[in-house]
Design an enzyme around this catalytic site. Sequence first.
Site, PDB file in Angstrom:
ATOM      1  N   ARG A  34      -8.243  17.902   4.699  1.00 24.61           N
ATOM      2  CA  ARG A  34      -9.077  18.158   3.513  1.00 24.61           C
ATOM      3  C   ARG A  34     -10.403  18.767   3.938  1.00 24.61           C
ATOM      4  O   ARG A  34     -10.975  18.367   4.942  1.00 24.61           O
ATOM      5  CB  ARG A  34      -9.326  16.854   2.752  1.00 24.61           C
ATOM      6  CG  ARG A  34      -8.174  16.434   1.877  1.00 24.61           C
ATOM      7  CD  ARG A  34      -8.378  15.046   1.310  1.00 24.61           C
ATOM      8  NE  ARG A  34      -7.652  14.051   2.077  1.00 24.61           N
ATOM      9  CZ  ARG A  34      -7.809  12.739   1.953  1.00 24.61           C
ATOM     10  NH1 ARG A  34      -8.679  12.256   1.098  1.00 24.61           N
ATOM     11  NH2 ARG A  34      -7.100  11.910   2.688  1.00 24.61           N
ATOM     12  N   GLU A  92      -7.943  -3.530   5.326  1.00 28.14           N
ATOM     13  CA  GLU A  92      -7.958  -3.440   3.864  1.00 28.14           C
ATOM     14  C   GLU A  92      -6.992  -4.437   3.244  1.00 28.14           C
ATOM     15  O   GLU A  92      -7.269  -5.022   2.203  1.00 28.14           O
ATOM     16  CB  GLU A  92      -7.576  -2.012   3.439  1.00 28.14           C
ATOM     17  CG  GLU A  92      -8.638  -0.995   3.819  1.00 28.14           C
ATOM     18  CD  GLU A  92      -8.096   0.413   3.922  1.00 28.14           C
ATOM     19  OE1 GLU A  92      -7.237   0.660   4.797  1.00 28.14           O
ATOM     20  OE2 GLU A  92      -8.526   1.274   3.138  1.00 28.14           O
ATOM     21  N   ASN A 138       0.869  -1.172   0.000  1.00 30.59           N
ATOM     22  CA  ASN A 138       0.000   0.000   0.000  1.00 30.59           C
ATOM     23  C   ASN A 138       0.912   1.229   0.000  1.00 30.59           C
ATOM     24  O   ASN A 138       1.461   1.607   1.035  1.00 30.59           O
ATOM     25  CB  ASN A 138      -0.886  -0.041   1.250  1.00 30.59           C
ATOM     26  CG  ASN A 138      -1.848   1.127   1.317  1.00 30.59           C
ATOM     27  OD1 ASN A 138      -1.766   2.055   0.510  1.00 30.59           O
ATOM     28  ND2 ASN A 138      -2.746   1.085   2.285  1.00 30.59           N
ATOM     29  N   ARG A 186      -2.770  -1.875  -3.437  1.00 32.53           N
ATOM     30  CA  ARG A 186      -3.921  -0.985  -3.326  1.00 32.53           C
ATOM     31  C   ARG A 186      -3.714   0.167  -4.304  1.00 32.53           C
ATOM     32  O   ARG A 186      -2.730   0.909  -4.205  1.00 32.53           O
ATOM     33  CB  ARG A 186      -4.007  -0.434  -1.912  1.00 32.53           C
ATOM     34  CG  ARG A 186      -5.125   0.537  -1.757  1.00 32.53           C
ATOM     35  CD  ARG A 186      -4.928   1.336  -0.524  1.00 32.53           C
ATOM     36  NE  ARG A 186      -6.089   2.150  -0.262  1.00 32.53           N
ATOM     37  CZ  ARG A 186      -6.284   2.786   0.858  1.00 32.53           C
ATOM     38  NH1 ARG A 186      -5.411   2.670   1.837  1.00 32.53           N
ATOM     39  NH2 ARG A 186      -7.339   3.525   1.026  1.00 32.53           N
ATOM     40  N   HIS A 188     -12.032   4.792  -0.425  1.00 31.62           N
ATOM     41  CA  HIS A 188     -12.134   3.964   0.794  1.00 31.62           C
ATOM     42  C   HIS A 188     -12.971   2.712   0.555  1.00 31.62           C
ATOM     43  O   HIS A 188     -13.491   2.107   1.488  1.00 31.62           O
ATOM     44  CB  HIS A 188     -12.795   4.734   1.965  1.00 31.62           C
ATOM     45  CG  HIS A 188     -11.886   5.695   2.645  1.00 31.62           C
ATOM     46  ND1 HIS A 188     -12.365   6.798   3.317  1.00 31.62           N
ATOM     47  CD2 HIS A 188     -10.548   5.725   2.791  1.00 31.62           C
ATOM     48  CE1 HIS A 188     -11.352   7.476   3.829  1.00 31.62           C
ATOM     49  NE2 HIS A 188     -10.236   6.846   3.524  1.00 31.62           N
TER      50      HIS A 188
END
Length: 369
Positions: free
Chosen positions: A213, A355, A7, A63, A152
């Site tokens: 963000r 994940e 990742n 990923r 996500h």
Amino acid sequence: MKILVLNAGSSSLKFDLFDSEGERRLLRGSIDRVADMQTAFAAAYARIAPALAGETVGAVGHRFVTGGPLFTEPLLLTPGIAAQLEGISGMAPLHMPRNLAAYEAAAAKLPGVSQVAVFDTAFHSSMPPVASLYAIPQRFGQDYGIRKYGFHGISHRYVSSKYAELRGVPLAGLRLIACHLGNGCSAVAIRNGRSIDTSMGFTPLEGLIMGTRCGDIDAGALLHLIIRGAHDPVELEKVLNSQSGLLGLSGLSNDMRDLHKAAAEGHAGARLAIDSFCYRVRKYIGSYLAALNGADALLFTGGIGENDAAVRAQICEGLSALGIVLHPAANQTRKPEAFPIGSGPVDVWVIPTDEELLIARDTLACIAG
Ligand code: AMP
């Protein structure tokens, strides 16, 4: 053989090694402050080599932040596919070049080993047009791919299927709202195991307030700043992605733990940031309750979602009319595994995300054809 999951983030390379079934994690680690991906991958490989115990890496799963309009299923990476991904890398400029560099670094070090891309956007490809299209002339979608993709997805897919597994019920038939609250944050409405709406959009900037963000903002405000020359668009992109959210509102930190500490000491900006963060999540939960006509469960995950009882309580406070009631003692629980925290008609759970486990499973399924 063993399965390696990579990742590659904007500044780190996380790696996880799984057994040949892709179910048992043998090792996990991270190389931080990555300047050059070849060097970072070599360092990661040196760390996993002892855990290979004489076996080989049978496949590498990556990923990938976005498949854009091109890819919605895990797929075997080839130089041709990598070139296509490079073509859409401008859709996630902080992440896609790093994802591709990790693929190239692994290909150089492990020639002939199958590598698979698993996309964060894929789960949301089931969104209906009413959720995925922006109300702008449709040629923007056709010519530039402008629409909501969502992100996500691997995390949302993991927590929703984990919930069904824990409850011993089929995912089909469930209405779920999942909130991934970490440094990046997103919410999703899931019906029958499929995403029907999500808060992130064309980029991971839309929706909830995040660490740095901004989440939702009036496009007109940005046009105002650009057209009047108050802000250069490239500079504005940096402000919205890296200097906004909790950091921008508080003027202090993007880290929720810092904000709790400062708010307790009377820092007004920290209080405002936490309150705004919780309020935004609440609004999305409300809108997804409407989209789904109620929910069977509300799921929290991510660094904040898994660990921050105060934020979970503030988000859910006063939602009893909508069926959401937290159990205060259960909400204070701290556990590395999933646990229930709600006692109202809507089941509320904390489910730590994994994940990498899903990427390992997808990688095995993909190479098995
Ligand atoms: P993530 O991106 O999932 O690693 O989440 C990072 C966010 O989770 C940061 O805002 C952290 O402050 C927050 N976080 C991590 N651990 C805790 C904790 N124990 N309590 C409150 N917030 C936490």
